[in-house]
Design a protein around this motif. Sequence first.
Motif, short mmCIF file in Angstrom:
data_model
loop_
_atom_site.label_atom_id
_atom_site.label_comp_id
_atom_site.label_asym_id
_atom_site.label_seq_id
_atom_site.Cartn_x
_atom_site.Cartn_y
_atom_site.Cartn_z
N GLY A 20 4.50 0.77 -2.54
CA GLY A 20 5.57 1.91 -2.88
C GLY A 20 4.90 3.16 -3.38
N LEU A 21 5.65 4.28 -3.42
CA LEU A 21 5.32 5.37 -3.98
C LEU A 21 5.98 5.37 -5.47
CD1 LEU A 21 4.13 8.32 -3.71
CD2 LEU A 21 6.26 9.17 -3.26
N VAL A 54 10.13 4.16 -1.35
CA VAL A 54 9.80 5.53 -1.81
C VAL A 54 10.57 5.63 -3.11
CG1 VAL A 54 9.51 8.05 -1.60
CG2 VAL A 54 8.67 6.41 0.25
N ILE A 55 10.14 6.00 -4.41
CA ILE A 55 10.99 6.10 -5.34
C ILE A 55 11.00 7.77 -5.74
CG2 ILE A 55 11.73 5.81 -7.58
CD1 ILE A 55 10.12 3.38 -7.60
N ASP A 320 4.46 -8.11 -7.94
CA ASP A 320 5.13 -8.13 -6.28
C ASP A 320 5.11 -6.88 -5.74
OD1 ASP A 320 6.71 -10.99 -7.41
OD2 ASP A 320 6.70 -9.61 -8.94
N LEU A 321 4.98 -5.93 -6.26
CA LEU A 321 4.75 -4.69 -5.70
C LEU A 321 3.77 -3.69 -6.16
CD1 LEU A 321 6.82 -2.74 -3.92
CD2 LEU A 321 7.95 -1.95 -5.74
N VAL A 322 2.96 -3.00 -5.19
CA VAL A 322 2.29 -2.09 -5.76
C VAL A 322 2.62 -0.70 -5.52
CG1 VAL A 322 -0.34 -1.14 -5.24
CG2 VAL A 322 0.14 -3.69 -5.35
N LEU A 323 2.79 0.15 -6.57
CA LEU A 323 2.89 1.72 -6.64
C LEU A 323 1.63 2.49 -6.65
CD1 LEU A 323 6.01 1.72 -8.93
CD2 LEU A 323 5.99 1.36 -6.33
N MET A 324 1.69 3.31 -5.61
CA MET A 324 0.38 4.20 -5.72
C MET A 324 0.83 5.70 -5.69
SD MET A 324 -2.14 2.57 -2.60
CE MET A 324 -3.74 3.06 -2.91
#
Length: 366
Positions: A20-21, A54-55, A320-324
């Motif tokens: 995710g962003l 995408v946040i 559980d989720l990777v944000l880059m």
Amino acid sequence: MHPLSTPLRLRGIELRSRLGLPPMSTYQATAGNLPDVHWHLPHYQTRSIGMGLVIVEATAVAPEALATPDDLGLWNDDQTGALSEVAAVIAAQGAVPGLQLSHAGRKASRTRPFGEHGDRPLDPAQGGWTPLAPSALAFADGYRVSAEMTRAQIDTAIAQFAAAATRAAAAGFRLLELHAGHGRLLHSYLSPLANRRTDAYGGTFTNRTRLLRQTVRAVRDAWPAELPLAVRLSCTDFLPGGWTLKDTLRLVPLLAEDGADLIDCTSGGIARPEPRPTGPCWQAPYAAAVRARTGVLTAAVGKITNLEQAARLLATGACDLVLMGRQLLIDPMLPARHAPQLAPPPYRRALATVSTPADGHLPPEL
Ligand SMILES: Cc1cc2nc3c(=O)[nH]c(=O)nc-3n(C[C@H](O)[C@H](O)[C@H](O)COP(=O)(O)O)c2cc1C
């Protein structure tokens, strides 16, 4: 299945990948805080390619909740209409459109952090306003002293978050994140370094967490039951007398009871200077601790710069989720290189056939 490609179910929706962003402010909103669609639409469309989530950047729940006049806002219906276009371009790429709701608290009334007049307090003569906060304390030198919020202003802030959540759903966002980190309003109530109140919103752990818990509950009531709600927490203040990881571990199960589905684990931002460590994946240990000790789903963020790191964080159960963030600002095609089938058809052939040589080879005749 590759760890990055494993879908993630959150209430009634599914992210097609674990990438995710995170919210990344671009400070490109125009007067009236409507998105400049010429900027926001291509920006978010490009960053949705191959992504699970995408946040969209910090979006203020009220005019006084803006950090800068160039932030997005969602306190009226015109803003709903404009933001629905942003949600639509993200969804059109197959990513889940998320939105971060924010109240800047004592980080409000600044110029955007770049450019000739950047990163300065905005005075009333320049359209500035008095920031709202738990106590009348400036964040740091060069920041305006905030006003201590009245009980009525606290109630108003909760209602503003809930109203913005209703608008976010109407605009087509499918995941909502509340910004309770980086020294913004909801974080500043948690931390004894910013919260010196002696009423029901200050002092004990129960009192300092009251505003965030009431906000989560109010937003949960306004936000559709089938859609997930995330909370971004600064898991530690790094400073003596501040909020700690132990406090975070105590709070997270309560937030889950209140209706939070995912904790986005960041850190710091309550005061300056702060002894902030850094390094590859440096905040992921907070996500790992929250996940292991509370069983609540977590997102890891912070200097995660390649897909191998992302896959290892998932495989080791750190999150559980990777944000880059920064990496995807500069290299938005990175997720599609891992999963070309998720790229728009016009790009797929290029992804399959072009590799970027690391050396500067030219044809021999040159
Ligand atoms: C330009 C920029 C804008 C950011 N805007 C936001 C924001 O709107 N809301 C937020 O919670 N964090 C914001 N952050 C923090 C990022 O979401 C992220 O946590 C941070 O950049 C660390 O991740 P990274 O190392 O992958 O960039 C911002 C960071 C940068 C560099």
